[in-house]
Design an enzyme around this catalytic site. Sequence first.
Site, short mmCIF file in Angstrom:
data_model
loop_
_atom_site.label_atom_id
_atom_site.label_comp_id
_atom_site.label_asym_id
_atom_site.label_seq_id
_atom_site.Cartn_x
_atom_site.Cartn_y
_atom_site.Cartn_z
NE ARG A 318 -1.64 2.06 3.51
CZ ARG A 318 -1.45 1.96 4.82
NH1 ARG A 318 -2.04 1.03 5.51
NH2 ARG A 318 -0.64 2.81 5.45
CG HIS A 322 -5.96 3.01 6.76
ND1 HIS A 322 -6.39 1.78 6.33
CD2 HIS A 322 -6.96 3.53 7.51
CE1 HIS A 322 -7.61 1.55 6.82
NE2 HIS A 322 -7.97 2.60 7.53
CE1 TYR A 331 1.97 3.24 8.15
CE2 TYR A 331 0.91 4.98 9.42
CZ TYR A 331 0.91 4.14 8.33
OH TYR A 331 -0.11 4.20 7.42
#
Lengths: 424, 352
Positions: A318, A322, A331
């Site tokens: 990805r 998100h 992160y």
Amino acid sequence: MPSTTDPRTRKHLSRAGKAHEASVDSAHGGARDHAPATVSPVTTPQGLDPGDTVRLIDADGVRRPDATYDHWVEDVDHAALLRLYEDMVVVRRIDTEATALQRQGQLALWPPLLGQEAAQIGSARALDADDFVFSSYREHGVAHVRGIAGADLVRVWRGVTGAGWDPHEARMAPMQVIIGAQALHAVGYAVGIMADAERAGRPSPDAGTAVGQEPTEAAIAYFGDGATSQGDVAEAFTFASTWSAPVVFFCQNNQWAISEPVSLQSKVPLVERARGYGMPGVRVDGNDVLAVLAVTREALHRARTGGGPTLIEAVTYRRGPHTTADDPTRYRTSAEIEHWEARDPVSRIAAYLRGEGALDDDGEASVQAAADAVAGELRAGVTTIADPSWSAIFEEVYAEPHAGLEAERDAYARYLDGFEEGDR
Amino acid sequence: MTGSTQTLTLAQGLNAGLRQALTDDDHVVLLGEDIGALGGVFRVTDGLQREFGPRRVMDTPLAESGILGTAIGMAYRGYRPVIEIQFDGFVYVAFDQIVSQVAKMHSRTRGAVPMPLTIRIPVAGGIGAAEHHSESPEAYFVHTAGLRVVSVSNPQDASTVLRQAIACDDPVIFFEPKRLYHVKGEVDAAVDLADAPPMSAAHVVRPGRDVTVVTWGSHVATAIDAAEAMADDGASVEVIDLRSLSPWDVDAVTGSVRRTGRLVVVHEGPRQAGVGAEICATVTERCFEHLEAPPARVTGHDVPYPPAKLEGHHVPDLDRVCHGIDQVLGRVPLDVPTVASAGAGAGREVAA
């Protein structure tokens, strides 16, 4: 097409077994090698070990012969590959446009699919028209292949309804937000396929299809790496496996569940979950559209002809957040993004087609123009979406009349009547 | 009534209702744990797998969320699943599929995907069962839009209301009081559903003038006993079997309370935010000027369901129901749980 008893199926099972024996360390890009169990999960990008992972076109666009899977895509000529390429370019363009629409306030939220185009297009193009899809919320590419277009793709994200399309018309359930819940729905649908066969006096898929019998429909469940930790997915594996239901579990391992790396979900490659349930599992390079098509065709064929469920782990990434509300810089590193940009699913197939002389600058430009046109339709469609009337919240809560809810609606209507027109 | 009647237990009445539903509609399928060869732990599905085959009466793996999720997929495919949750305390692991999926699907899809599921749940205590086998979870489901919730109190309703629930295009939570499984009654298993009272209609099971007692399930019998006892004391008690908890028959209850001026709600589930609270609030809103006393609740305590030796102190019984009736009649002082402390919720009592 091979029969259920084709040795390929068994070979395939042993393939999953080999992964278990030889390459546990490849689960999380070698996380086991580099990190003791006591430290925080390592976020190293997950590697693709060619020994374990089905790949037909590599990251440089070079076609790699595969004795097991070439057979499943031998009909895929340049024209067909160009269509897959165009699908991927179009859904990437849809994704870009929807992200822009969110930034411009036209959509409340959008979960981008950037990087997962091959996994979605390759699998969705393996489906027959009457198969049924149960997806999560990121499968815009699958929805596009199911013929869902324009406003319907984004209605939910505009916040005007709970389902953007008629599930029966599209043969695709509305997107599912509860992680993994839809895996069970796909199993139930597949059980319904078996029950239909029995009611019609045909052999049920779980009995094995007799010679000369038409294969049945199948269901497919899309979910992500995070969902594999959910009980519902585990239960779906059990129900499907013990009942030999005609369902395919298509897991897009995109490495991240919001901020949690896949190493937090599993100590072994996700595909190995299949072994414990007694179903075949196959790991595929999720950025190779041809390989994804091949493994999904095989799994669907197995489902249709009595072989029961298959778990496919499509290893992908990805590249976006998100959702548009997420900040992935908190992160993960830019080095990781670059690692995966080098494995871009769209440029891979383009490189292959160029190498074959099947794609040139003009061809790319015309595909891009087609994608821009779809994006234009999407933008135009968004502006046609009317805000629903207040009374919509009381509609369709029940299928049959409900006096109590009707009274509640009427009381609210009387309350609204106390306002001047326009102040509501 | 269209057929002949026979004497059946409530469990047999349910069995007859299931058999009729399976016969009437070949899209009706049964799913649950141990419902096949065993016939269910309460024998409600006894013989049905043998009669209709393993594809219509399906033993499932031991996973309640899995059962519900599978049933949802079957409903997508046009089936009408009837689920047996083996015990009330096992439904919680299926809660997400019920609340997030079953209850919302029709609304989410703007009516394109109805969820005609019937979720049968043996309910409540009084049988000396182990932990997690005596729960009264009705309030959770009554609170959830999109679900219908019913509870039966006699073998005839067991048969007829179950068939109505299965025929209903909405999901229905169907509570079967465990204490009543072996209670016998006359049952016509082939009632024409078109002639039967609606599933959502309450029944006045005993008319009276002075007090309205509203209850359901196994406590209908307790309330009738209480009404008889109170008749000896010169009070006329009307007993309403609510039958449907969501939606509930507001007109039947408020019509009764307008005549009697007094309401007692009896249920076994905990008091706080229980179904009784909703009934009392609604009656207060609608019948305020008719009330002779504050509505009263006789309920289970706000505690985890106790061990078997203590359930007699938890489950409303004849004496507690009579005590509640006495309170609304002013025969004994009104005594509801009251926190003495000024700091509500502080959990400390003020020293006397």
